[in-house]
Design a protein around this motif. Structure first.
Motif, short mmCIF file in Angstrom:
data_model
loop_
_atom_site.label_atom_id
_atom_site.label_comp_id
_atom_site.label_asym_id
_atom_site.label_seq_id
_atom_site.Cartn_x
_atom_site.Cartn_y
_atom_site.Cartn_z
N ASP A 274 15.07 12.02 0.22
CA ASP A 274 13.76 11.84 0.86
C ASP A 274 12.75 12.90 0.44
O ASP A 274 11.62 12.92 0.95
CB ASP A 274 13.90 11.82 2.38
N TYR B 289 9.27 10.51 -3.61
CA TYR B 289 8.99 9.07 -3.61
C TYR B 289 8.70 8.70 -5.05
O TYR B 289 7.56 8.55 -5.46
CB TYR B 289 7.82 8.74 -2.69
N PRO C 51 17.07 5.10 5.90
CA PRO C 51 16.37 3.84 6.20
C PRO C 51 15.06 4.06 6.94
O PRO C 51 14.05 3.38 6.65
CB PRO C 51 17.38 3.08 7.07
N THR C 52 15.04 5.01 7.88
CA THR C 52 13.80 5.31 8.60
C THR C 52 12.74 5.86 7.64
O THR C 52 11.55 5.51 7.72
CB THR C 52 14.07 6.32 9.72
N TRP C 53 13.17 6.72 6.73
CA TRP C 53 12.25 7.31 5.75
C TRP C 53 11.68 6.23 4.84
O TRP C 53 10.47 6.24 4.55
CB TRP C 53 13.00 8.36 4.94
N ILE C 54 12.50 5.31 4.37
CA ILE C 54 12.03 4.24 3.48
C ILE C 54 10.95 3.42 4.18
O ILE C 54 9.89 3.11 3.60
CB ILE C 54 13.19 3.34 3.04
N THR C 55 11.19 3.07 5.42
CA THR C 55 10.22 2.27 6.17
C THR C 55 8.87 2.96 6.24
O THR C 55 7.82 2.33 6.07
CB THR C 55 10.74 1.99 7.59
N ALA C 56 8.88 4.27 6.47
CA ALA C 56 7.62 5.01 6.62
C ALA C 56 6.98 5.36 5.27
O ALA C 56 5.75 5.40 5.16
CB ALA C 56 7.89 6.30 7.41
N GLU C 57 7.77 5.59 4.25
CA GLU C 57 7.27 6.16 2.99
C GLU C 57 6.90 5.12 1.95
O GLU C 57 6.00 5.34 1.13
CB GLU C 57 8.33 7.10 2.40
N ASP C 58 7.60 3.99 1.94
CA ASP C 58 7.49 3.04 0.83
C ASP C 58 6.22 2.19 0.92
O ASP C 58 6.27 0.98 1.17
CB ASP C 58 8.73 2.15 0.78
N GLY D 204 6.09 -0.81 -1.37
CA GLY D 204 7.05 -1.88 -1.15
C GLY D 204 8.01 -2.10 -2.30
O GLY D 204 8.44 -3.22 -2.56
N SER E 177 16.62 -1.93 0.38
CA SER E 177 17.26 -1.45 1.61
C SER E 177 18.42 -0.51 1.27
O SER E 177 19.14 -0.71 0.30
CB SER E 177 17.78 -2.64 2.42
#
Length: 498
Positions: A70, A73, A456-463, A466, A470
């Motif tokens: 994390d 990016y 998973p929480t980081w991906i949701t906020a950072e990506d 798109g 997952s």
């Protein structure tokens, strides 16, 4: 005066080219190991060749740990790059060159170590100094353990052998269970800790020491104690923090290492081999063949070097630091400005994204991009202190006041105010900012025990683009490289999830 080495030892398909700074060695002709090890100097040169497989270690952990984590990016903005599948959790990365390199280079190092150890056993009697012979064995076993530890963190189960094997024999070796891989690592590191010296003379600076072995051994105990996540990865769910703490305290009480008052000085090109350094990968510049490093520019874009009037290095595109990491720094944290470049202008165009520049001294930029003259610190004293704090928080002997004291020592150096009641989660946040750009973050997340929640929480906020896939717990380790599967069909099962 610093001394530099290079060597070539050829056996079958294995070519060893030593390239460590401060290890004195003369060139030798290409010889098979069957007729090479005949005098004491041959063993010194052969051992240096075992060190050579460290050369790409810094690049590897920046590609497979830092980029995976994390902290970055690293979604490409100009064509698909090799790191993108690593960053974005693609399941089809078994043919990725970074994955293949990790397997191949570590096993080349293991092969070299096994060849050396066999020669030492059969012909080491020419070394009449018994202590030197034991030291040589300790160095080779330290390196073998180091390479196997790298492998088990990356792939989980891998083949285990304590002898050099032919290609036909290699095609019969099954992957060993993780516990068996660790068994060899523990035996080798304990032998190294018992037989290596505390320090070396200047001419041998850069070799593994007793306390390097103890530090890596402590980290092995701690990684073994990480959760299993119900996969066949590096965590075994053991509670070996007391064993780790004993080793860490021995390093601290040795008095050989000190906590640097200046964070930048740890990484200064004019302050190598300083008292923070417990083990590093050594490089030299200006030699033929080239003995320098590539890792300093790996995460930095070429356009930044051009904006500084320097030649391009090879970082074609930017691997941006994540917003999550940037926003985690407190306003007065001096490590942020040293470790991270926050934007620049090139040809009148502003680049607003940030990237890691921790090991870059622009004034030292070489004309040859593979010839940077800076060592990579694989283990430093601040890490020992923070690992001690982690052990105490995990239940090893110690007090909350000790933990707070260690963390506040690190925070004070970074220009931050003291805190109290440090928890495990807070400790790992402090580690994240201290070691950004040093390749430890992915493995820290594994040890923290929450990687399957945090990523998973980081991906949701950072990506925001798109582009990331997952995450699932199988991606804690990497796939077996496709060439290995193709070489002996049916020998290895692929890791789950790939």
């Amino acid at each position: 005066m610093k001394l530099y080495i290079y060597a070539t030892v050829i056996l079958g398909t294995i070519i060893a080219a030593g390239c460590a700074k401060d290890l004195n060695q003369q060139p030798i002709s290409n010889l098979t190991t069957q007729n090479f090890y005949v005098q004491p100097a041959d063993f010194a040169q052969g051992l240096n060749a075992v060190y050579n497989s460290l050369r790409t270690y810094p690049d590897r952990i920046l590609n497979l740990s830092e980029t995976r984590s994390d902290n970055l990016y690293a979604v490409s903005d100009g064509g698909v790059r090799d790191w993108e599948g690593i960053n974005s959790f693609h399941k089809t990365i078994a043919s990725n060159p970074y994955v293949i390199e990790a397997w191949n280079t570590n096993f080349v190092g293991i092969y070299r170590a096994n060849e050396f150890l066999l020669a030492l056993q059969d012909r080491g009697g020419v070394i009449t100094d018994e202590a030197l012979r034991s030291r040589y064995e300790g160095e080779a076993r330290f390196l073998r353990a180091f390479y196997y530890f790298d492998l088990v963190k990356i792939f989980g189960r891998v083949p285990v052998t304590e002898k050099a094997v032919s290609p036909d024999e290699a095609r019969q070796l099954q992957r060993a269970e993780v516990s068996e891989v660790y068994g060899l690592i523990l035996r080798d590191l304990q032998f190294a800790a018992d037989n290596l010296p505390n320090t070396y003379a200047a001419a041998d600076r850069g070799r593994a020491t007793k306390f390097a072995a103890k530090g890596i051994l402590a980290l092995v105990y701690m990684m073994r104690s990480a959760p299993t996540y119900d996969i066949k990865g590096p965590g075994l769910g053991l509670n070996e923090y007391p064993q780790a703490l004993t080793l860490l305290n021995e390093i601290i009480s040795s008095g050989l290492y000190t906590f640097s008052a200046s964070f930048p000085n740890i990484f200064s090109y004019t302050n190598e081999n300083n008292s923070e350094v417990i083990f590093d990968v050594q490089y030299a510049t200006g030699f033929n063949p080239v003995l320098g490093a590539t890792f300093p520019w790996l995460l930095a874009p070429d356009t930044w070097f051009q904006s500084q009037g320097k030649p391009t290095q090879g970082g074609l595109m930017i691997r941006p630091v994540s917003n999550n990491l940037l926003n985690s720094f407190e306003a007065t944290d001096t490590r942020k400005g040293f470790s991270i470049q926050s934007g620049y202008v090139f040809n009148g165009v502003a680049e607003t994204r940030s990237f890691v520049k921790k090991y870059i001294d622009v004034s030292k930029t070489p004309a040859n991009r593979v010839d940077w003259p800076i060592n990579f610190i694989a283990l430093r004293y601040t890490d020992i202190l923070l690992l001690k704090a982690e052990c105490i928080l995990r239940g090893a002997p110690g007090t909350p006041a000790e933990v707070d004291g260690i963390v506040n020592q690190v925070r004070n150096r970074a220009g931050l105010t003291p805190i109290s009641g440090v928890t495990l989660d807070r400790l790992f946040e402090e580690r994240r900012k201290e070691f950004v750009g040093e390749g430890s973050r992915w493995y820290d997340l594994i040890r923290q025990g929450k990687i399957d929640q945090l990523i998973p929480t980081w991906i949701t906020a950072e990506d925001v683009q798109g582009q990331m896939l997952s995450f699932n717990k199988n991606y804690i380790i990497y796939p077996v490289p496709q060439p290995e599967l193709d070489a002996a069909p049916g020998l290895y099962p692929q890791n789950d999830g790939y």
